[in-house]
Design a protein around this motif. Structure first.
Motif, PDB file in Angstrom:
ATOM      1  N   GLU A 325       0.857  -1.077  -0.017  1.00 35.68           N
ATOM      2  CA  GLU A 325       0.083   0.117   0.263  1.00 35.68           C
ATOM      3  C   GLU A 325       0.805   1.278  -0.091  1.00 35.68           C
ATOM      4  O   GLU A 325       1.876   1.209   0.561  1.00 35.68           O
ATOM      5  CB  GLU A 325      -0.812   0.141   1.121  1.00 35.68           C
ATOM      6  N   SER A 326       0.520   2.259  -0.615  1.00 38.71           N
ATOM      7  CA  SER A 326       1.062   3.347  -0.805  1.00 38.71           C
ATOM      8  C   SER A 326       0.577   4.518  -0.486  1.00 38.71           C
ATOM      9  O   SER A 326      -0.827   4.722  -0.544  1.00 38.71           O
ATOM     10  CB  SER A 326       1.864   3.739  -2.375  1.00 38.71           C
ATOM     11  N   SER A 328      -0.895   8.526  -0.696  1.00 42.41           N
ATOM     12  CA  SER A 328      -1.578   9.175  -1.958  1.00 42.41           C
ATOM     13  C   SER A 328      -1.509  10.742  -1.582  1.00 42.41           C
ATOM     14  O   SER A 328      -1.927  11.506  -2.357  1.00 42.41           O
ATOM     15  CB  SER A 328      -2.870   8.615  -2.298  1.00 42.41           C
ATOM     16  N   GLY A 367       1.976   7.382  -4.924  1.00 42.95           N
ATOM     17  CA  GLY A 367       2.183   5.953  -5.223  1.00 42.95           C
ATOM     18  C   GLY A 367       3.166   5.881  -6.635  1.00 42.95           C
ATOM     19  O   GLY A 367       3.525   5.070  -6.956  1.00 42.95           O
TER      20      GLY A 367
END
Length: 379
Positions: A325-326, A328, A367
């Protein structure tokens, strides 16, 4: 002419050059630490004494324009960066929860902290232009050695405060961002020995995630682990095994509430059932085994056996869930700025941050692929 007289004449030339009145020693310290340089190394590269570097960083004296140029060249930053601009506040090591504090070399730790300080300063700059989510970080007032049930209760309280519905959390990193916590993925130029860490010493709580863990399950657990530190450990000395285990317990309870996870956990070592639970809850097999043991479903002996088997499987674990998961939030902030006709170049000029540094922090909070900091010739 003797060497001594040469030195005297050089000193006179420096004095005649005039001290830089708007010099910022904290920026010098941050730039040096980002490069993982000791003061002695920087002094040698800039042609000055280590004592001078120390005095500059502490604000006890100011360099001349010539020395400022030498420092900027040695550090690969514009001279303007070392002048007063947007302030950069120091993050003390005592207020940063590193996963393995004692095993992290001082230069490595300082480099990561310097990036955290830069990140907080850049976020402060961006907040002059865009409104980020308000900070919503409940504090848990726990005893010095809280029980597992007290830690689980703290995790449940945060879920309730944030309005998290029952069941698996859709995106852990986006959840912390929605509640005003800044999440950044450490850039590739930071020493890979640094694991995830967090701090609440700035204007906003900050979580820094490791780029080395290319795995969704591990990134989610790391974010929840660091949230545990932010919630439970303000003013608590970082780095101890006890404190880290408490954060592990918080992460497990936050991601896998007891009443909901128990039906999905096998009472014996059943990897097929564990794989199903892994896909459903978005956590690793190791985290599921940890939770089963903490909840008393597994004996310590069974838990040890499971960990031995997991070690033989290696990383990544079987049944990968996809990319990590990034963050944002900063990417959205940048897009909003551009839509309003505000360029990063303008912000860099007004705040005296190198454009590459702004872009590096924003990339860490998005991301998109991160860019490395590049060496910029001084003005």
């Amino acid at each position: 002419m003797t060497s001594e007289s040469d030195q005297l004449m050089a000193a006179r030339r420096r004095r005649a050059d005039g001290a830089v009145v708007d010099f910022d020693g904290q920026r010098l310290a941050v730039a040096r630490r980002l490069k993982r340089l000791q003061r002695t190394t920087l002094a040698s590269n800039a042609g000055i004494t280590p004592a001078a570097v120390t005095q500059f960083e502490k604000g006890q004296s100011r360099p001349t324009r010539t020395v400022l140029g030498q420092l900027a060249l040695a550090l690969g930053v514009p001279t303007d960066y070392l002048r007063m601009g947007r302030p950069i506040t120091q993050v003390p090591a005592t207020e940063a929860h590193f996963r393995s504090l004692r095993a992290t070399p001082a230069l490595t730790r300082d480099q990561a902290l310097a990036f955290a300080e830069t990140g907080l300063a850049v976020i402060d700059v961006l907040e002059q232009y865009v409104e980020l989510p308000g900070v919503n970080l409940p504090a848990a007032f726990l005893p010095e050695t809280p029980s597992s049930s007290e830690i689980s209760a703290a995790a449940a309280e945060v879920r309730k405060s944030w309005g998290v519905p029952s069941g698996p959390i859709a995106n852990m990193v986006r959840l912390v961002e929605a509640n005003g916590i800044i999440a950044l993925r450490l850039p590739n130029f930071i020493d890979s020995a640094v694991d995830a860490f967090s701090t609440n010493s700035g204007e906003r709580p900050l979580i820094l995630l490791s780029p080395q863990k290319d795995d969704k399950a591990r990134s989610r657990f790391d974010a929840a682990h660091e949230l545990g530190h932010l919630v439970m450990h303000e003013g608590v000395a970082p780095g101890s095994k006890l404190v880290e285990n408490q954060a592990h317990g918080f992460a497990a309870a936050f991601l896998m509430p007891e009443e909901e996870i128990v039906p999905d956990l096998p009472k014996r070592l059943d990897w097929e059932t564990l794989q199903q639970a892994k896909k459903k809850w978005g956590v690793s097999l190791r985290a599921l085994c940890f939770r089963a043991n903490r909840l008393g479903l597994w004996s310590d002996a069974l838990y040890r056996r499971a960990n031995i088997q997991l070690s033989t499987m290696g990383l990544p674990e079987p049944g990968p869930l996809g990319p990590p998961e990034s963050p944002s939030l900063l990417e959205k902030a940048k897009d909003l700025l551009l839509s309003e006709g505000i360029s990063l170049e303008e912000i860099a000029t007004s705040s005296r941050f190198p454009l590459e540094q702004l872009e590096s922090v924003i990339a860490a909070g998005s991301g998109r692929k991160q860019r490395k900091l590049v060496v910029v010739e001084p003005h």
